[in-house]
Design an enzyme around this catalytic site. Structure first.
Site, PDB file in Angstrom:
ATOM      1  N   GLU A   1       0.326  -1.247   5.710  1.00 27.91           N
ATOM      2  CA  GLU A   1       1.454  -0.941   6.082  1.00 27.91           C
ATOM      3  C   GLU A   1       0.957   0.631   7.331  1.00 27.91           C
ATOM      4  OE1 GLU A   1       4.896   0.469   8.033  1.00 27.91           O
ATOM      5  OE2 GLU A   1       3.805   1.010   5.583  1.00 27.91           O
TER       6      GLU A   1
ATOM      7  N   ASP B   1       0.823  -1.263  -0.230  1.00 22.89           N
ATOM      8  CA  ASP B   1      -0.384   0.095  -0.071  1.00 22.89           C
ATOM      9  C   ASP B   1       1.249   1.293  -0.190  1.00 22.89           C
ATOM     10  OD1 ASP B   1       0.915  -0.585   2.775  1.00 22.89           O
ATOM     11  OD2 ASP B   1      -1.036   0.814   3.872  1.00 22.89           O
TER      12      ASP B   1
END
Length: 484
Positions: free
Chosen positions: A145, A78
């Site tokens: 994350e 991400d």
């Protein structure tokens, strides 16, 4: 955009370019997960998608390297979706537009996603290479994350077989990270009663803009302005003029220092000039205070459409006092590692909706007791102001192991390659190593990467020359992994 395909090392930049074409904001990773699974199929590599969406790809050792310790290359899929207010971009649909400026690669008005796209691209380059020499490889691509470490939290024991974790998510080439801060989220909720707008008033939109923002861990030490703190400093200064607050919208992500904040207030007509004068006065004061770090800061006060309702006065006063008094920024520096922040907090978001106002902080510390103390401090301020405060998403720090075998190997390798001893550091940011090491306590762990500046902001950029050094160092490290 395709100019980066001409940069060296071509394999890494090719893969990074591919990643920029796939929308992958945190919690919206379905497209990038599918892409990684297809990448594994294309290269005939074993691939697993676990229960939470992490992707694990395995590649066998090259001939003669079968007895080397297994390496887990780890990066997160991400990226942080931040853009300039005048940039039209849908992070769930649009590709990132890359731009080369001198020795750096930027994005056009948005975050670049080099955090952690360069790490993902490097791991992909290892997986697809037919010429690199290495032992058994597992690539662990985690999800989410940036907004909760959901992938790291959800990783199960026993899936991965490796002995050494190489986290590819650091942001200073030539530095090896062996420890990181833990973190915790604080969310305070104020409930208000909408009231009718008082008569004989005018509505104004207050704006705090032009701040740099940045990573709430890496950049917190730089002393940059926090738009929420500045906004409520102003609201505190003008509350005696009978203002009523109708809405507040400051910041968007917990792990990004807020760059902009907007409020709608209604003001008794006889005090209109007073609040403008106060704004001009405070703007000059703050600009002087932050002149070295925020040259583009500005505040504006402009007439706007009259809102339908305003906050009740009790909640308004409590909110202003709580946000104005809430701790923010660096709380304590480390005693054991000079120059390292030990404990900090980022007052990241203050946002209103129909009948509630939410204030969100991200606290970080390499000392768990200090993190807990800071949580109690923030909780006390918010509860005194009548808010409900919840603490979630706590994750542990990563304690340094200065006797690490892979650390010794990488120090020797780097010195041999570049005639320089790499710096060994801990980082005031939430690397996934702390969580992953809790699931796999046998892992020997190091984090490293190229030089990236201003992550989590539209000024994010990666230094081109350091990507090559990072890649060459990774390749040479894989050759020299110790025998089991």
């Amino acid at each position: 955009m395709s100019q980066i395909l001409n940069l060296e090392p071509k394999a890494v930049w090719k893969n990074f370019h591919s990643l920029t074409q796939i929308p992958r904001p945190s919690k919206k990773e379905a497209k990038i997960i599918e892409f990684m699974i297809n990448f594994a199929k294309e290269h005939n590599l074993e691939c697993i998608k676990d229960e939470v969406g992490n992707v694990i790809i395995r590649k066998p050792a090259t001939p003669g390297m079968e007895q080397r310790k297994g390496i887990v290359l780890q990066a997160h899929l991400d990226m942080v979706p931040q853009k300039n207010s005048d940039k039209v971009h849908d992070f769930e649909k649009d590709p990132i537009e890359t731009v080369i400026k001198g020795e750096w690669v930027y994005a056009n008005g948005t975050t670049l996603g080099a955090d952690n796209g360069i790490g993902v691209a490097a791991a992909m380059s290892v997986l697809e290479s037919k010429t690199l020499v290495h032992g058994p490889i597992e690539a662990l691509f985690t999800i989410d994350e940036e907004t909760g470490m959901t992938g790291a939290f959800g990783l199960k024991a026993g899936i991965l077989k490796g002995d050494i974790l190489l986290n590819l998510d650091s942001e200073d080439e030539g530095e090896l990270y062996v420890g990181c801060a833990g973190g915790m989220d604080a969310t305070a909720t104020f409930t208000y009663t909408p009231e009718t707008v008082p008569a004989n008033t005018t509505a104004y939109k207050i704006s705090v803009v032009g701040l740099k923002g940045g990573h709430s861990g890496m950049d917190i030490i730089l002393g940059r302005g926090n738009s929420n703190k500045i906004m409520f400093r102003y609201l505190k200064a003008i509350e005696t003029y009978g203002i009523r607050l109708a809405s507040i919208d400051g910041g968007s992500l917990r792990n990004a220092i807020p760059r902009e904040a907007f409020a709608v207030v209604v003001i008794p007509n006889e005090n209109k000039q007073k609040i403008v004068d106060e704004l001009n006065s405070l703007c000059a004061i703050v600009a002087k205070e932050l002149s070295a770090v925020e040259p583009d800061f500005k505040m504006t006060c402009e007439p706007t459409t009259m809102p339908a309702t305003v906050f009740d006065i009790k909640t308004q006063k409590n909110l202003v006092n709580a946000i104005y008094g809430c701790p923010n920024g660096v709380i304590r520096m480390s005693d054991s590692m000079p120059g390292l922040v030990e404990t900090s907090t980022n007052l990241a978001i203050v946002k209103s909706n129909a009948n509630t106002i939410m204030a969100a902080c991200l606290m970080r510390s390499s000392v768990d007791s200090a993190k807990d103390d800071l949580a109690n401090m923030i909780g006390s301020v918010m509860e005194l102001a009548g808010a409900k405060c919840e603490f979630t998403g706590a994750y542990p720090g990563w304690k340094p192991n200065m006797e690490s075998p892979i650390l010794k190997t990488m120090q020797e390798t780097y010195q041999r390659m570049y005639n320089k001893v790499p710096e060994v550091k801990a980082i005031h940011a939430g690397l996934e190593c702390g969580l992953l090491g809790g699931v796999y306590p046998n892992w020997d762990m190091i984090s490293f990467g190229p030089t990236i500046r201003s992550p989590h902001s539209p000024d994010e950029r990666v230094m081109i020359s350091t990507v090559g050094k990072f890649w060459d160092f990774l390749v040479e490290t894989l050759k020299n992994v110790p025998v089991k």
